[in-house]
Structures are given as C-alpha cells and as structure tokens.
Design a protein around this motif. Structure first.
Motif, PDB file in Angstrom:
ATOM      1  N   GLY A  53       0.787  -1.224   0.000  1.00  0.00           N
ATOM      2  CA  GLY A  53       0.000   0.000   0.000  1.00  0.00           C
ATOM      3  C   GLY A  53       0.820   1.275   0.000  1.00  0.00           C
ATOM      4  N   LEU A  54       2.134   1.159  -0.021  1.00  0.00           N
ATOM      5  CA  LEU A  54       2.989   2.341   0.017  1.00  0.00           C
ATOM      6  C   LEU A  54       2.997   3.113  -1.292  1.00  0.00           C
ATOM      7  CD1 LEU A  54       5.924   0.748   1.991  1.00  0.00           C
ATOM      8  CD2 LEU A  54       4.441   2.599   2.806  1.00  0.00           C
ATOM      9  N   VAL A  55       2.696   2.423  -2.393  1.00  0.00           N
ATOM     10  CA  VAL A  55       2.705   3.036  -3.727  1.00  0.00           C
ATOM     11  C   VAL A  55       1.395   2.704  -4.429  1.00  0.00           C
ATOM     12  CG1 VAL A  55       3.813   2.925  -6.021  1.00  0.00           C
ATOM     13  CG2 VAL A  55       5.219   3.027  -3.968  1.00  0.00           C
ATOM     14  N   THR A  56       0.895   3.668  -5.178  1.00  0.00           N
ATOM     15  CA  THR A  56      -0.263   3.433  -6.036  1.00  0.00           C
ATOM     16  C   THR A  56       0.184   3.593  -7.479  1.00  0.00           C
ATOM     17  OG1 THR A  56      -0.964   5.752  -6.030  1.00  0.00           O
ATOM     18  CG2 THR A  56      -1.878   4.318  -4.310  1.00  0.00           C
ATOM     19  N   GLN A  57      -0.563   2.967  -8.383  1.00  0.00           N
ATOM     20  CA  GLN A  57      -0.266   3.069  -9.803  1.00  0.00           C
ATOM     21  C   GLN A  57      -1.542   3.416 -10.554  1.00  0.00           C
ATOM     22  OE1 GLN A  57       1.492  -0.857 -10.429  1.00  0.00           O
ATOM     23  NE2 GLN A  57       3.507   0.101 -10.541  1.00  0.00           N
ATOM     24  N   GLU A  58      -1.378   4.212 -11.590  1.00  0.00           N
ATOM     25  CA  GLU A  58      -2.505   4.604 -12.429  1.00  0.00           C
ATOM     26  C   GLU A  58      -2.069   4.541 -13.890  1.00  0.00           C
ATOM     27  OE1 GLU A  58      -5.157   8.571 -13.481  1.00  0.00           O
ATOM     28  OE2 GLU A  58      -3.684   8.653 -11.873  1.00  0.00           O
ATOM     29  N   ARG A  59      -2.870   3.877 -14.680  1.00  0.00           N
ATOM     30  CA  ARG A  59      -2.568   3.807 -16.105  1.00  0.00           C
ATOM     31  C   ARG A  59      -3.168   5.024 -16.791  1.00  0.00           C
ATOM     32  NH1 ARG A  59       0.310   0.871 -19.084  1.00  0.00           N
ATOM     33  NH2 ARG A  59       0.326  -0.851 -17.638  1.00  0.00           N
ATOM     34  N   GLN A  60      -2.338   5.733 -17.545  1.00  0.00           N
ATOM     35  CA  GLN A  60      -2.771   6.859 -18.371  1.00  0.00           C
ATOM     36  C   GLN A  60      -2.371   6.519 -19.803  1.00  0.00           C
ATOM     37  OE1 GLN A  60      -1.028  10.445 -16.787  1.00  0.00           O
ATOM     38  NE2 GLN A  60      -2.269  10.394 -14.935  1.00  0.00           N
ATOM     39  N   ALA A  61      -3.352   6.035 -20.560  1.00  0.00           N
ATOM     40  CA  ALA A  61      -3.111   5.527 -21.924  1.00  0.00           C
ATOM     41  C   ALA A  61      -2.090   4.398 -21.840  1.00  0.00           C
ATOM     42  CB  ALA A  61      -2.687   6.642 -22.861  1.00  0.00           C
ATOM     43  N   THR A  62      -0.914   4.577 -22.415  1.00  0.00           N
ATOM     44  CA  THR A  62       0.091   3.514 -22.398  1.00  0.00           C
ATOM     45  C   THR A  62       1.134   3.713 -21.299  1.00  0.00           C
ATOM     46  OG1 THR A  62       1.446   4.700 -24.006  1.00  0.00           O
ATOM     47  CG2 THR A  62      -0.156   3.100 -24.870  1.00  0.00           C
ATOM     48  N   THR A  63       0.954   4.738 -20.493  1.00  0.00           N
ATOM     49  CA  THR A  63       1.931   5.067 -19.458  1.00  0.00           C
ATOM     50  C   THR A  63       1.412   4.662 -18.089  1.00  0.00           C
ATOM     51  OG1 THR A  63       2.653   6.962 -20.782  1.00  0.00           O
ATOM     52  CG2 THR A  63       3.298   6.947 -18.464  1.00  0.00           C
ATOM     53  N   LEU A  64       2.273   4.030 -17.291  1.00  0.00           N
ATOM     54  CA  LEU A  64       1.935   3.653 -15.930  1.00  0.00           C
ATOM     55  C   LEU A  64       2.588   4.664 -14.984  1.00  0.00           C
ATOM     56  CD1 LEU A  64       0.475   1.551 -14.204  1.00  0.00           C
ATOM     57  CD2 LEU A  64       2.617   0.255 -14.136  1.00  0.00           C
ATOM     58  N   ILE A  65       1.741   5.403 -14.269  1.00  0.00           N
ATOM     59  CA  ILE A  65       2.218   6.428 -13.339  1.00  0.00           C
ATOM     60  C   ILE A  65       2.239   5.848 -11.927  1.00  0.00           C
ATOM     61  CG2 ILE A  65       1.805   8.743 -12.391  1.00  0.00           C
ATOM     62  CD1 ILE A  65       2.428   8.759 -15.387  1.00  0.00           C
ATOM     63  N   CYS A  66       3.343   6.046 -11.238  1.00  0.00           N
ATOM     64  CA  CYS A  66       3.495   5.571  -9.868  1.00  0.00           C
ATOM     65  C   CYS A  66       3.526   6.766  -8.919  1.00  0.00           C
ATOM     66  CB  CYS A  66       4.793   4.783  -9.711  1.00  0.00           C
ATOM     67  SG  CYS A  66       4.863   3.322 -10.760  1.00  0.00           S
ATOM     68  N   ARG A  67       2.882   6.593  -7.771  1.00  0.00           N
ATOM     69  CA  ARG A  67       2.826   7.659  -6.768  1.00  0.00           C
ATOM     70  C   ARG A  67       3.046   7.075  -5.374  1.00  0.00           C
ATOM     71  NH1 ARG A  67      -1.592   8.682 -10.089  1.00  0.00           N
ATOM     72  NH2 ARG A  67      -1.397  10.626 -11.245  1.00  0.00           N
ATOM     73  N   TYR A 111       0.720   8.860   0.256  1.00  0.00           N
ATOM     74  CA  TYR A 111       1.027   9.671   1.431  1.00  0.00           C
ATOM     75  C   TYR A 111       0.197   9.321   2.668  1.00  0.00           C
ATOM     76  CZ  TYR A 111       3.919  12.293  -1.763  1.00  0.00           C
ATOM     77  OH  TYR A 111       4.873  12.638  -2.668  1.00  0.00           O
ATOM     78  N   PRO A 112      -1.108   9.056   2.552  1.00  0.00           N
ATOM     79  CA  PRO A 112      -1.850   8.673   3.757  1.00  0.00           C
ATOM     80  C   PRO A 112      -1.300   7.401   4.412  1.00  0.00           C
ATOM     81  CG  PRO A 112      -3.380   9.327   2.034  1.00  0.00           C
ATOM     82  CD  PRO A 112      -2.015   9.255   1.401  1.00  0.00           C
ATOM     83  N   VAL A 113      -0.840   6.465   3.600  1.00  0.00           N
ATOM     84  CA  VAL A 113      -0.307   5.210   4.156  1.00  0.00           C
ATOM     85  C   VAL A 113       1.021   5.459   4.863  1.00  0.00           C
ATOM     86  CG1 VAL A 113       0.610   2.922   3.559  1.00  0.00           C
ATOM     87  CG2 VAL A 113      -1.546   3.705   2.575  1.00  0.00           C
ATOM     88  N   ILE A 114       1.922   6.210   4.255  1.00  0.00           N
ATOM     89  CA  ILE A 114       3.219   6.458   4.908  1.00  0.00           C
ATOM     90  C   ILE A 114       3.025   7.323   6.146  1.00  0.00           C
ATOM     91  CG2 ILE A 114       3.974   8.479   3.588  1.00  0.00           C
ATOM     92  CD1 ILE A 114       6.185   5.557   4.812  1.00  0.00           C
ATOM     93  N   ASN A 115       2.081   8.258   6.096  1.00  0.00           N
ATOM     94  CA  ASN A 115       1.797   9.064   7.285  1.00  0.00           C
ATOM     95  C   ASN A 115       1.249   8.190   8.407  1.00  0.00           C
ATOM     96  OD1 ASN A 115       2.719  11.459   6.186  1.00  0.00           O
ATOM     97  ND2 ASN A 115       0.712  12.024   5.378  1.00  0.00           N
ATOM     98  N   GLY A 116       0.438   7.194   8.056  1.00  0.00           N
ATOM     99  CA  GLY A 116      -0.063   6.248   9.046  1.00  0.00           C
ATOM    100  C   GLY A 116       1.062   5.434   9.666  1.00  0.00           C
ATOM    101  N   LEU A 117       2.016   5.020   8.835  1.00  0.00           N
ATOM    102  CA  LEU A 117       3.158   4.248   9.328  1.00  0.00           C
ATOM    103  C   LEU A 117       4.024   5.112  10.241  1.00  0.00           C
ATOM    104  CD1 LEU A 117       4.876   1.687   9.372  1.00  0.00           C
ATOM    105  CD2 LEU A 117       5.972   2.482   7.256  1.00  0.00           C
TER     106      LEU A 117
END
Length: 106
Positions: free
Chosen positions: A60-74, A77-83
C-alpha cells in the motif's frame, strides 16, 4: 494500524533499492512519475523495477494509475503518514516512569 501491517511496510522499505525508489516517489509529489522515468533514473532493469514496485504496491505504500500507455506511480502519502504515526504514537510514553524511577534512586 496493526503491527503486522507496519512490519510488512517496514520490511518492504528495508531493501536499499526499494527505499531509494520510494524516496524518489516521495520527492516527486502528487503528480507521480512514469515507470520509464523511474527506470532511467534508477538505472535498473525493467524486470527488477517491476519486482520492487510490486512489493511497494502490495503493502500500500505506492499506487499506480494507467494513463493511456503510461503507468504512473505515486507515493501513497496517507499510508506512509499512518506508518510514521504508528512509529511515533507512543514516543516517550515511558519517560515519566523512567524519570520517576531515577528520582526514587537518587
């Protein structure tokens, strides 16, 4: 947060490559970063990056979102703040006991 969840997240961050990757994503901010850009910056093979990202996503530390053919990683922040909160929640909780004991000894 449960102890087991915190342990898994800390274990995921305990790998030098994943920690470097995660710090890179944290620096990037909410916009995130494409996988190709991460690979280029880190200088690691695509399969290696995929493996490390997978571990961070599973915890849960990273999320991914597909934008057309590109995979964006983020960074999630709520998870790391919780940790971080979990780690610091009981900061100095026993300090009163320790100082009380020291006064009784002196």
């Amino acid at each position: 947060m449960k102890l087991e969840q915190a342990a898994k997240q800390l274990e995921a961050l305990g790998n030098p490559t994943r920690l470097k990757l995660y710090r890179l994503l944290v620096r990037t901010g909410e916009a995130g970063r494409p996988v190709g850009s991460l690979q280029e910056t880190l200088g690691i093979a695509a399969s290696t990056l995929s493996h490390h990202l997978h571990r961070l996503v599973l915890t849960g530390l990273v999320t991914q979102e597909r934008q057309a053919t590109t995979l964006i990683c983020r960074a999630n922040y709520p998870v790391i703040n919780g940790l971080i909160g979990f780690l610091a929640d009981e900061c100095c909780a026993d300090a009163v006991c320790a100082s009380t004991e020291a006064e009784g000894v002196a």
